[in-house]
Design a protein around this motif. Structure first.
Motif, PDB file in Angstrom:
ATOM      1  N   TYR A 101      47.816  43.461  31.838  1.00 18.16           N
ATOM      2  CA  TYR A 101      46.377  43.611  31.667  1.00 18.16           C
ATOM      3  C   TYR A 101      45.995  44.855  30.873  1.00 18.16           C
ATOM      4  O   TYR A 101      44.913  44.928  30.309  1.00 18.16           O
ATOM      5  CB  TYR A 101      45.684  43.624  33.035  1.00 18.16           C
ATOM      6  N   PRO A 159      43.235  39.952  38.747  1.00 14.39           N
ATOM      7  CA  PRO A 159      42.980  41.101  39.625  1.00 14.39           C
ATOM      8  C   PRO A 159      42.444  42.285  38.814  1.00 14.39           C
ATOM      9  O   PRO A 159      43.144  42.855  37.995  1.00 14.39           O
ATOM     10  CB  PRO A 159      44.357  41.410  40.219  1.00 14.39           C
ATOM     11  N   SER A 174      41.449  45.919  38.003  1.00 11.46           N
ATOM     12  CA  SER A 174      41.853  47.239  38.489  1.00 11.46           C
ATOM     13  C   SER A 174      41.086  48.365  37.814  1.00 11.46           C
ATOM     14  O   SER A 174      41.275  49.528  38.145  1.00 11.46           O
ATOM     15  CB  SER A 174      43.359  47.443  38.273  1.00 11.46           C
ATOM     16  N   THR A 176      38.056  39.263  41.428  1.00 13.34           N
ATOM     17  CA  THR A 176      39.031  39.692  42.426  1.00 13.34           C
ATOM     18  C   THR A 176      39.491  41.098  42.060  1.00 13.34           C
ATOM     19  O   THR A 176      39.989  41.323  40.958  1.00 13.34           O
ATOM     20  CB  THR A 176      40.250  38.749  42.450  1.00 13.34           C
ATOM     21  N   GLU A 200      41.858  44.496  42.497  1.00 15.85           N
ATOM     22  CA  GLU A 200      43.118  45.005  43.023  1.00 15.85           C
ATOM     23  C   GLU A 200      42.816  45.828  44.271  1.00 15.85           C
ATOM     24  O   GLU A 200      41.763  46.464  44.374  1.00 15.85           O
ATOM     25  CB  GLU A 200      43.801  45.908  41.986  1.00 15.85           C
ATOM     26  N   GLU A 201      43.754  45.851  45.215  1.00 14.95           N
ATOM     27  CA  GLU A 201      43.507  46.536  46.485  1.00 14.95           C
ATOM     28  C   GLU A 201      43.130  47.994  46.291  1.00 14.95           C
ATOM     29  O   GLU A 201      42.192  48.497  46.892  1.00 14.95           O
ATOM     30  CB  GLU A 201      44.746  46.435  47.376  1.00 14.95           C
ATOM     31  N   TYR A 202      43.835  48.689  45.399  1.00 18.84           N
ATOM     32  CA  TYR A 202      43.540  50.107  45.234  1.00 18.84           C
ATOM     33  C   TYR A 202      42.213  50.342  44.530  1.00 18.84           C
ATOM     34  O   TYR A 202      41.552  51.346  44.740  1.00 18.84           O
ATOM     35  CB  TYR A 202      44.669  50.825  44.499  1.00 18.84           C
ATOM     36  N   SER A 203      41.786  49.366  43.687  1.00 20.56           N
ATOM     37  CA  SER A 203      40.517  49.560  42.996  1.00 20.56           C
ATOM     38  C   SER A 203      39.332  49.364  43.938  1.00 20.56           C
ATOM     39  O   SER A 203      38.248  49.864  43.691  1.00 20.56           O
ATOM     40  CB  SER A 203      40.395  48.606  41.801  1.00 20.56           C
TER      41      SER A 203
END
Length: 216
Positions: free
Chosen positions: A132, A159, A161, A186, A188-191
């Protein structure tokens, strides 16, 4: 291949086969269509059939129409057409209202040109299967007709980010889709933990006053 026929169906087709990638440039010959039809009609669990089209078949609508009309044994089957045509524009498919597109980031800049073939598109699901960060170099200079006139739903199966290129892509749809109702992202978890990404997404100007941005 025109003389080829299939008289039996192996167990894997109705019971397990999910992905088929034909490395055969499809030009519309009888034998080629028989092969495509064989997989589509007999694969009950098929999720994706990938077909590369020969350049001249792209210009002939009959081949594309025949491919799209073939009955499918799987109701969830997606037919992915790999079309390469640098000389002429793609044909128009005004009857197509929903698309699920999987692209490499390296060809993402061609997305607006590709979407010109679908002037009445209402729903778009977009997948990018690449690095990406390469999106950072992507820019869009044109806006296809469907964005301001018909596109209502966009779902990014990418995802997000916070990379520059990703935000460009999101902004492109938000700023140019005048009748957009929902854009689904969607993260990313950290974003999700980085409020700056969310804030930037929510602050992006929207051409549609009724557009809802859904973050999952």
């Amino acid at each position: 291949m025109n003389e080829t026929s299939f008289s039996s169906v192996p167990e894997c087709l109705p019971l397990s086969l999910e992905f088929v990638d034909l490395k055969i440039p499809i030009s519309g010959h009888v034998g080629e269509m028989k092969l495509v039809r064989y997989f589509l009609e007999n694969s009950a669990l098929l999720k994706k059939l990938t077909l590369p089209l020969a350049e001249h078949s792209v210009r002939e609508k009959s081949t594309l129409k025949e491919l799209l009309r073939i009955p499918r044994g799987s109701t969830k089957c997606e037919v992915l057409l790999c079309i390469y045509s640098k000389q002429e524009p793609l044909p128009q498919f005004g009857y197509v209202s929903r698309l699920h597109i999987s692209l490499r980031v390296t060809v993402l800049k061609s997305l607006p040109t590709f979407l010109e073939s679908f002037p009445n598109l209402k729903s778009l699901i977009l997948v990018c299967d690449d690095d990406y960060e390469k999106m950072n170099e992507t820019s869009f200079s044109t806006v296809p007709e469907c964005l301001p006139l018909s596109l209502e739903f966009v779902d990014f199966e990418i995802p997000i980010s916070g990379h520059v290129g990703e935000m460009k892509l999101v902004r492109y749809f938000l700023e140019n889709s005048a009748v957009l109702k929902k854009l689904t992202l969607t993260l990313e978890e950290y974003s999700v933990r980085e409020k700056s990404t969310l804030k930037e997404l929510l602050r992006t100007p929207r051409a549609s006053t009724k557009c809802e941005v859904v973050v999952i």
